[in-house]
Design an enzyme around this catalytic site. Structure first.
Site, mmCIF file in Angstrom:
data_model
loop_
_atom_site.group_PDB
_atom_site.id
_atom_site.type_symbol
_atom_site.label_atom_id
_atom_site.label_comp_id
_atom_site.label_asym_id
_atom_site.label_seq_id
_atom_site.Cartn_x
_atom_site.Cartn_y
_atom_site.Cartn_z
ATOM 1 N NE ARG A 23 -23.926 -12.456 -1.394
ATOM 2 C CZ ARG A 23 -22.681 -12.016 -1.514
ATOM 3 N NH1 ARG A 23 -22.140 -11.877 -2.687
ATOM 4 N NH2 ARG A 23 -22.001 -11.678 -0.446
ATOM 5 N NE ARG A 27 -22.184 -8.548 -8.024
ATOM 6 C CZ ARG A 27 -20.945 -8.582 -7.538
ATOM 7 N NH1 ARG A 27 -20.030 -7.759 -7.998
ATOM 8 N NH2 ARG A 27 -20.618 -9.446 -6.600
ATOM 9 N NE ARG A 36 -24.826 -2.749 -6.888
ATOM 10 C CZ ARG A 36 -23.904 -1.832 -7.161
ATOM 11 N NH1 ARG A 36 -24.282 -0.638 -7.555
ATOM 12 N NH2 ARG A 36 -22.620 -2.124 -7.044
ATOM 13 C CG ASP A 73 -23.497 -7.111 2.762
ATOM 14 O OD1 ASP A 73 -23.471 -7.846 1.756
ATOM 15 O OD2 ASP A 73 -22.519 -6.966 3.507
ATOM 16 C CE1 TYR A 149 -15.551 -8.921 4.116
ATOM 17 C CE2 TYR A 149 -16.606 -10.409 5.679
ATOM 18 C CZ TYR A 149 -16.175 -10.125 4.397
ATOM 19 O OH TYR A 149 -16.362 -11.036 3.388
HETATM 20 O O1 1CP Z 1 -29.706 -13.139 -2.069
HETATM 21 C C1 1CP Z 1 -29.130 -13.150 -0.964
HETATM 22 O O2 1CP Z 1 -28.445 -14.112 -0.583
HETATM 23 C C2 1CP Z 1 -29.399 -12.014 0.012
HETATM 24 C C3 1CP Z 1 -28.490 -10.898 -0.008
HETATM 25 C C4 1CP Z 1 -27.078 -10.984 0.546
HETATM 26 C C5 1CP Z 1 -26.537 -11.752 1.594
HETATM 27 C C6 1CP Z 1 -27.213 -12.849 2.390
HETATM 28 C C7 1CP Z 1 -26.045 -10.131 0.094
HETATM 29 C C8 1CP Z 1 -26.194 -9.165 -0.995
HETATM 30 N N1 1CP Z 1 -24.945 -10.327 0.886
HETATM 31 C C9 1CP Z 1 -25.211 -11.321 1.797
HETATM 32 C C10 1CP Z 1 -24.322 -11.824 2.859
HETATM 33 C C11 1CP Z 1 -22.876 -11.529 2.811
HETATM 34 N N2 1CP Z 1 -22.247 -10.344 2.518
HETATM 35 C C12 1CP Z 1 -21.867 -12.439 3.200
HETATM 36 C C13 1CP Z 1 -22.142 -13.833 3.735
HETATM 37 C C14 1CP Z 1 -22.462 -14.806 2.668
HETATM 38 C C15 1CP Z 1 -21.354 -15.131 1.718
HETATM 39 O O3 1CP Z 1 -20.334 -15.669 2.163
HETATM 40 O O4 1CP Z 1 -21.522 -14.839 0.514
HETATM 41 C C16 1CP Z 1 -20.624 -11.799 3.087
HETATM 42 C C17 1CP Z 1 -19.262 -12.382 3.382
HETATM 43 C C18 1CP Z 1 -20.875 -10.474 2.657
HETATM 44 C C19 1CP Z 1 -19.883 -9.384 2.457
HETATM 45 C C20 1CP Z 1 -19.989 -8.838 1.095
HETATM 46 N N3 1CP Z 1 -20.937 -7.955 0.691
HETATM 47 C C21 1CP Z 1 -19.253 -9.219 -0.039
HETATM 48 C C22 1CP Z 1 -18.169 -10.273 -0.060
HETATM 49 C C23 1CP Z 1 -16.818 -9.677 0.034
HETATM 50 C C24 1CP Z 1 -15.780 -10.734 0.274
HETATM 51 O O5 1CP Z 1 -15.036 -10.608 1.255
HETATM 52 O O6 1CP Z 1 -15.707 -11.719 -0.490
HETATM 53 C C25 1CP Z 1 -19.746 -8.484 -1.135
HETATM 54 C C26 1CP Z 1 -19.260 -8.512 -2.544
HETATM 55 C C27 1CP Z 1 -20.831 -7.719 -0.646
HETATM 56 C C28 1CP Z 1 -21.746 -6.852 -1.438
HETATM 57 C C29 1CP Z 1 -22.996 -7.546 -1.824
HETATM 58 N N4 1CP Z 1 -23.891 -8.068 -0.926
HETATM 59 C C30 1CP Z 1 -24.976 -8.579 -1.596
HETATM 60 C C31 1CP Z 1 -24.746 -8.386 -3.001
HETATM 61 C C32 1CP Z 1 -25.700 -8.767 -4.099
HETATM 62 C C33 1CP Z 1 -23.515 -7.738 -3.131
HETATM 63 C C34 1CP Z 1 -22.861 -7.265 -4.424
HETATM 64 C C35 1CP Z 1 -22.988 -5.802 -4.502
HETATM 65 C C36 1CP Z 1 -23.347 -5.289 -5.858
HETATM 66 O O7 1CP Z 1 -24.519 -5.360 -6.274
HETATM 67 O O8 1CP Z 1 -22.440 -4.763 -6.507
#
Ligand code: 1CP
Length: 344
Positions: A23, A27, A36, A73, A149
């Site tokens: 990540r 944010r 964003r 994502d 999911y």
């Molecule tokens: O910088 C990076 O790492 C690349 C971008 C990236 C990656 C690899 C994002 C951006 N998401 C992911 C993978 C991801 N998405 C995972 C696996 C890694 C981990 O465990 O963190 C998972 C479980 C998700 C699902 C997801 N998408 C969540 C988690 C929900 C939960 O169950 O806890 C969330 C909040 C998102 C949205 C998301 N994806 C990425 C960002 C920056 C965001 C936040 C969205 C925003 O800007 O509001």
């Protein structure tokens, strides 16, 4: 081109311990929040190759990181399968049509690469913008993690519906996981063809399963993906990360993957003793250390570095994603400390 990140995964000599952070685009960076906002919602950001490229590059421009990761994502595949992904403010991901039955699973398509061209376009755009500064990591969710999911309809604490299916209708769940594994193989193959230098599978929820269920419902499908991608792209390193997977590391290392990601609940020296001859190890600073002072961060970085023996095979990372309320200045402290204290 010789990159410490790729060399560490391949156990070739490195000039210092490479670091990237899960990540790393997100944010906690004000420039991310601005882009964003410009994109409107999260999926619009993922679907716009210029903006996805912009946010991928933001941490690369700001910090001395050793790899970039595609901004996208893991839920792009379920979205492409027609489940209707949306993000409700403050609540995380949701699906309008979650999987509820075997009939739903039989209906979903497997070949979804045509629906995901926006991801491959983003990979190609980022690859060009990187201009070989650092390698590019492509990624997917693991079939098990994606299935949770899809069945829960979003995030979950108990995984009640997924586990109900696991115990009551294991064949239905296996059909879904099979379809997801095939989709992931096509997805990762196209990411490599578009320019990804390395791949990672995020198995965020693998750790909620018992040993045998982890092997049967998560690891087996990741192993199938590793085998298929290795047959297509033998030199592209693959890292597997099962969060809370400390009990399964020798099984993970036996899949033929190149790297194993670990969280902070295991000790790096113990892990190296178990699997260090087979695979490279990625990890494993507690993400909460990023809330501490620069002095404490430095001390904790030294602790992690000192646990790893040898000059290659360790990729520094947090044990899970950097959290949105971390001060970006602490990310600079982290990256610079890792490099400074690991210079060969
Ligand atoms: O910088 C990076 O790492 C690349 C971008 C990236 C990656 C690899 C994002 C951006 N998401 C992911 C993978 C991801 N998405 C995972 C696996 C890694 C981990 O465990 O963190 C998972 C479980 C998700 C699902 C997801 N998408 C969540 C988690 C929900 C939960 O169950 O806890 C969330 C909040 C998102 C949205 C998301 N994806 C990425 C960002 C920056 C965001 C936040 C969205 C925003 O800007 O509001």
């Amino acid at each position: 081109m010789s990159f410490d990140y790729i060399n560490a995964l391949q156990k070739k000599p490195t000039t210092r311990t490479p670091i990237w952070v899960m990540r790393q685009a997100g944010r906690y960076l004000p420039e991310y929040r601005a882009t964003r906002k410009q994109a409107g919602d999260f999926m619009s950001l993922c679907k716009n190759k210029e903006l996805a490229c912009e946010v991928t590059m933001q941490p690369i421009d700001r910090f001395d990181l050793d790899a970039a990761i595609l901004f996208s994502d893991i839920l792009t595949i379920p979205d492409a399968m027609g489940l209707g992904l949306y993000f409700s403010e403050g609540e995380g991901p949701k699906f309008t049509s979650p999987i509820q039955s075997l009939a739903d699973i039989e209906k979903i398509p497997t070949d979804v690469t045509n629906e995901l061209t926006y991801v491959f376009d983003a990979v190609a755009t980022i690859k060009k913008a990187l201009n070989n500064r650092v390698p590019l990591i492509g990624f997917s969710g693991s079939p098990w993690t994606l299935a949770t999911y899809m069945i829960e309809g979003g995030s979950s604490k108990t995984f009640a519906n997924t586990k109900r299916m696991l115990f009551n209708e294991p064949q239905a769940l296996h059909l879904l996981l099979d379809k997801l594994a095939d989709s992931v193989i096509g997805y990762l193959n196209q990411q490599v063809l578009s320019g990804a230098d390395s791949l990672m599978l995020f198995d965020t929820w693998g750790g909620v399963l018992s040993k045998q269920n982890y092997l049967d419902f998560s690891l087996d499908y990741m192993a199938k993906i590793v085998k298929s991608i290795k047959a297509l792209h033998p030199t592209v390193p693959i890292t597997l990360f099962s969060k809370n997977g400390g009990k399964h590391l020798t099984d993970i290392a036996d899949t033929g993957c190149d790297g194993v990601g670990i969280d902070w609940t295991v000790e790096l020296d113990d892990v190296q003793a178990q699997v260090g001859d087979k695979v490279a190890i990625q990890g494993n600073l507690d993400p909460a250390v990023m809330y501490a002072t620069p002095e404490i961060i430095e001390k904790e970085v030294k602790k992690v570095l000192s646990k790893f023996k040898g000059n290659t095979g360790h990729i520094f990372n947090l044990g899970h994603g950097i959290t949105p309320d971390v001060d970006p200045e602490n990310m600079k402290v982290l990256v610079d400390c890792v490099h400074k204290f690991s210079a060969r």
